[in-house]
Design a protein around this motif. Structure first.
Motif, PDB file in Angstrom:
ATOM      1  N   ASN A  39       0.814  -1.211   0.000  1.00 56.08           N
ATOM      2  CA  ASN A  39       0.000   0.000   0.000  1.00 56.08           C
ATOM      3  C   ASN A  39       0.850   1.265   0.000  1.00 56.08           C
ATOM      4  OD1 ASN A  39      -2.498  -1.281  -0.122  1.00 56.08           O
ATOM      5  ND2 ASN A  39      -2.539  -1.582   2.083  1.00 56.08           N
ATOM      6  N   LEU A  40       2.082   1.171   0.477  1.00 54.04           N
ATOM      7  CA  LEU A  40       2.985   2.317   0.388  1.00 54.04           C
ATOM      8  C   LEU A  40       3.373   2.561  -1.069  1.00 54.04           C
ATOM      9  CD1 LEU A  40       4.691   4.441   1.884  1.00 54.04           C
ATOM     10  CD2 LEU A  40       6.513   2.731   2.015  1.00 54.04           C
ATOM     11  N   ILE A  41       3.613   1.489  -1.800  1.00 53.12           N
ATOM     12  CA  ILE A  41       3.994   1.599  -3.208  1.00 53.12           C
ATOM     13  C   ILE A  41       2.838   2.112  -4.053  1.00 53.12           C
ATOM     14  CG2 ILE A  41       4.669   0.274  -5.253  1.00 53.12           C
ATOM     15  CD1 ILE A  41       6.315  -1.499  -3.310  1.00 53.12           C
ATOM     16  N   THR A  42       1.651   1.597  -3.808  1.00 58.99           N
ATOM     17  CA  THR A  42       0.486   1.987  -4.616  1.00 58.99           C
ATOM     18  C   THR A  42      -0.200   3.246  -4.091  1.00 58.99           C
ATOM     19  OG1 THR A  42      -0.990   0.553  -3.351  1.00 58.99           O
ATOM     20  CG2 THR A  42       0.044  -0.391  -5.327  1.00 58.99           C
ATOM     21  N   GLN A  43       0.225   3.725  -2.900  1.00 59.46           N
ATOM     22  CA  GLN A  43      -0.339   4.928  -2.273  1.00 59.46           C
ATOM     23  C   GLN A  43      -1.843   4.825  -2.053  1.00 59.46           C
ATOM     24  OE1 GLN A  43       1.215   7.808  -0.946  1.00 59.46           O
ATOM     25  NE2 GLN A  43       2.882   6.363  -1.031  1.00 59.46           N
ATOM     26  N   ARG A  44      -2.285   3.683  -1.542  1.00 61.42           N
ATOM     27  CA  ARG A  44      -3.687   3.546  -1.181  1.00 61.42           C
ATOM     28  C   ARG A  44      -3.772   3.362   0.315  1.00 61.42           C
ATOM     29  NH1 ARG A  44      -5.141  -1.306  -5.053  1.00 61.42           N
ATOM     30  NH2 ARG A  44      -3.767  -2.154  -3.545  1.00 61.42           N
ATOM     31  N   PRO A  45      -4.507   4.075   1.065  1.00 64.83           N
ATOM     32  CA  PRO A  45      -5.187   5.313   0.698  1.00 64.83           C
ATOM     33  C   PRO A  45      -4.211   6.487   0.670  1.00 64.83           C
ATOM     34  CG  PRO A  45      -5.668   4.761   2.978  1.00 64.83           C
ATOM     35  CD  PRO A  45      -4.829   3.637   2.425  1.00 64.83           C
ATOM     36  N   LYS A  46      -4.586   7.530   0.016  1.00 58.50           N
ATOM     37  CA  LYS A  46      -3.740   8.716  -0.119  1.00 58.50           C
ATOM     38  C   LYS A  46      -3.462   9.329   1.259  1.00 58.50           C
ATOM     39  CE  LYS A  46      -3.612   8.896  -4.654  1.00 58.50           C
ATOM     40  NZ  LYS A  46      -2.453   8.387  -5.320  1.00 58.50           N
ATOM     41  N   GLY A  47      -2.256   9.842   1.421  1.00 61.67           N
ATOM     42  CA  GLY A  47      -1.897  10.498   2.668  1.00 61.67           C
ATOM     43  C   GLY A  47      -1.698   9.557   3.837  1.00 61.67           C
ATOM     44  N   ASP A  48      -1.557   8.259   3.571  1.00 64.41           N
ATOM     45  CA  ASP A  48      -1.448   7.257   4.621  1.00 64.41           C
ATOM     46  C   ASP A  48      -0.050   6.636   4.648  1.00 64.41           C
ATOM     47  OD1 ASP A  48      -2.645   5.709   6.685  1.00 64.41           O
ATOM     48  OD2 ASP A  48      -2.818   4.019   5.307  1.00 64.41           O
ATOM     49  N   SER A  49       0.955   7.406   4.224  1.00 61.18           N
ATOM     50  CA  SER A  49       2.273   6.809   4.072  1.00 61.18           C
ATOM     51  C   SER A  49       3.222   7.085   5.234  1.00 61.18           C
ATOM     52  CB  SER A  49       2.917   7.267   2.762  1.00 61.18           C
ATOM     53  OG  SER A  49       3.045   8.665   2.745  1.00 61.18           O
ATOM     54  N   ALA A  50       2.991   8.103   6.050  1.00 55.12           N
ATOM     55  CA  ALA A  50       3.947   8.467   7.108  1.00 55.12           C
ATOM     56  C   ALA A  50       4.152   7.326   8.101  1.00 55.12           C
ATOM     57  CB  ALA A  50       3.483   9.727   7.830  1.00 55.12           C
ATOM     58  N   TRP A  51       3.078   6.723   8.588  1.00 60.46           N
ATOM     59  CA  TRP A  51       3.238   5.645   9.555  1.00 60.46           C
ATOM     60  C   TRP A  51       3.855   4.415   8.909  1.00 60.46           C
ATOM     61  CZ3 TRP A  51       1.217   0.772   9.298  1.00 60.46           C
ATOM     62  CH2 TRP A  51       0.155   0.558   8.423  1.00 60.46           C
ATOM     63  N   ARG A  52       3.556   4.186   7.629  1.00 62.61           N
ATOM     64  CA  ARG A  52       4.143   3.040   6.925  1.00 62.61           C
ATOM     65  C   ARG A  52       5.653   3.192   6.811  1.00 62.61           C
ATOM     66  NH1 ARG A  52      -0.124   0.253   4.538  1.00 62.61           N
ATOM     67  NH2 ARG A  52      -2.025   1.460   4.423  1.00 62.61           N
ATOM     68  N   ILE A  53       6.104   4.386   6.438  1.00 64.79           N
ATOM     69  CA  ILE A  53       7.536   4.649   6.325  1.00 64.79           C
ATOM     70  C   ILE A  53       8.207   4.517   7.689  1.00 64.79           C
ATOM     71  CG2 ILE A  53       9.239   6.449   5.812  1.00 64.79           C
ATOM     72  CD1 ILE A  53       7.274   7.402   3.582  1.00 64.79           C
ATOM     73  N   ALA A  54       7.581   5.053   8.735  1.00 66.25           N
ATOM     74  CA  ALA A  54       8.138   4.966  10.084  1.00 66.25           C
ATOM     75  C   ALA A  54       8.234   3.505  10.532  1.00 66.25           C
ATOM     76  CB  ALA A  54       7.282   5.770  11.065  1.00 66.25           C
ATOM     77  N   PHE A  55       7.207   2.707  10.260  1.00 62.49           N
ATOM     78  CA  PHE A  55       7.210   1.299  10.645  1.00 62.49           C
ATOM     79  C   PHE A  55       8.319   0.555   9.922  1.00 62.49           C
ATOM     80  CE2 PHE A  55       5.833  -3.097  10.787  1.00 62.49           C
ATOM     81  CZ  PHE A  55       5.330  -3.221  12.075  1.00 62.49           C
ATOM     82  N   LEU A  56       8.444   0.767   8.612  1.00 64.41           N
ATOM     83  CA  LEU A  56       9.495   0.095   7.837  1.00 64.41           C
ATOM     84  C   LEU A  56      10.881   0.562   8.264  1.00 64.41           C
ATOM     85  CD1 LEU A  56       7.775   0.089   4.343  1.00 64.41           C
ATOM     86  CD2 LEU A  56       8.098  -1.862   5.894  1.00 64.41           C
ATOM     87  N   PHE A  57      11.028   1.853   8.589  1.00 62.58           N
ATOM     88  CA  PHE A  57      12.302   2.359   9.084  1.00 62.58           C
ATOM     89  C   PHE A  57      12.676   1.643  10.383  1.00 62.58           C
ATOM     90  CE2 PHE A  57      14.693   5.302  11.791  1.00 62.58           C
ATOM     91  CZ  PHE A  57      15.823   5.478  11.004  1.00 62.58           C
ATOM     92  N   GLY A  58      11.719   1.478  11.270  1.00 60.73           N
ATOM     93  CA  GLY A  58      11.970   0.764  12.521  1.00 60.73           C
ATOM     94  C   GLY A  58      12.319  -0.692  12.288  1.00 60.73           C
ATOM     95  N   LEU A  59      11.688  -1.301  11.305  1.00 60.23           N
ATOM     96  CA  LEU A  59      11.953  -2.698  10.970  1.00 60.23           C
ATOM     97  C   LEU A  59      13.390  -2.892  10.516  1.00 60.23           C
ATOM     98  CD1 LEU A  59      10.279  -5.362  10.680  1.00 60.23           C
ATOM     99  CD2 LEU A  59      10.005  -4.757   8.292  1.00 60.23           C
TER     100      LEU A  59
END
Length: 153
Positions: A39-59
């Motif tokens: 969903n980060l790659i496809t940007q669904r839903p819009k504006g929902d990427s900050a927590w995804r990036i933070a989670f992956l950064f932590g991973l």
């Protein structure tokens, strides 16, 4: 029995569980890595990427932090003292396997973190079935690779 390795696995499992509970409690989201990345790659839903990036950064940053503190990656190779061994089947086979895993997570609507960790904890029948299929597929793959193809994997 290697008690240190067992304790490291226990601590790692607890941290995975805590991160899944935190993500569900704080944002109402499932900690399914394939869904987070997809969903980060496809940007669904819009504006929902900050927590995804933070989670992956932590991973990714967690193991890097352990390495920086001198903890190493542990022995994930076959040889004692080795850190990471060469891919058992070679890089082309590894790329094909990665592609198949990606296709499988799309077909299964999730991966082992989403279904196996979060779904089983919620007693989801769909996740129980998906995790059972994951495990049976893994057993069949190892059997075919070791006993039919004879790759010694």
């Amino acid at each position: 029995m290697d008690w240190i390795a067992s304790l490291q696995g226990l601590v790692g499992g607890v941290l995975i569980g805590l991160s899944a509970v935190w993500l569900m409690g704080a944002l109402g989201r499932i900690a399914g890595i394939s869904g987070i990345i997809g969903n980060l790659i496809t940007q669904r839903p819009k504006g929902d990427s900050a927590w995804r990036i933070a989670f992956l950064f932590g991973l990714v940053s967690g193991p890097l932090l352990v390495m920086a503190m001198g903890g190493g990656l542990g022995n994930v190779a076959d040889a004692p003292g080795a850190v990471i061994g060469a891919p058992a089947g070679g890089v082309p086979l590894m790329l094909i396997a990665g592609l198949l895993v990606g296709l499988g997570t799309g077909l299964g609507s999730g991966c082992t973190s989403g279904h196996g960790v979060c779904g089983l904890a919620r007693l989801s029948p769909r996740s129980m079935a998906a995790t059972g299929v994951f495990l049976l597929t893994a057993v069949a793959t190892v059997y075919v690779m070791r006993h039919m193809i004879g790759g010694g994997v």
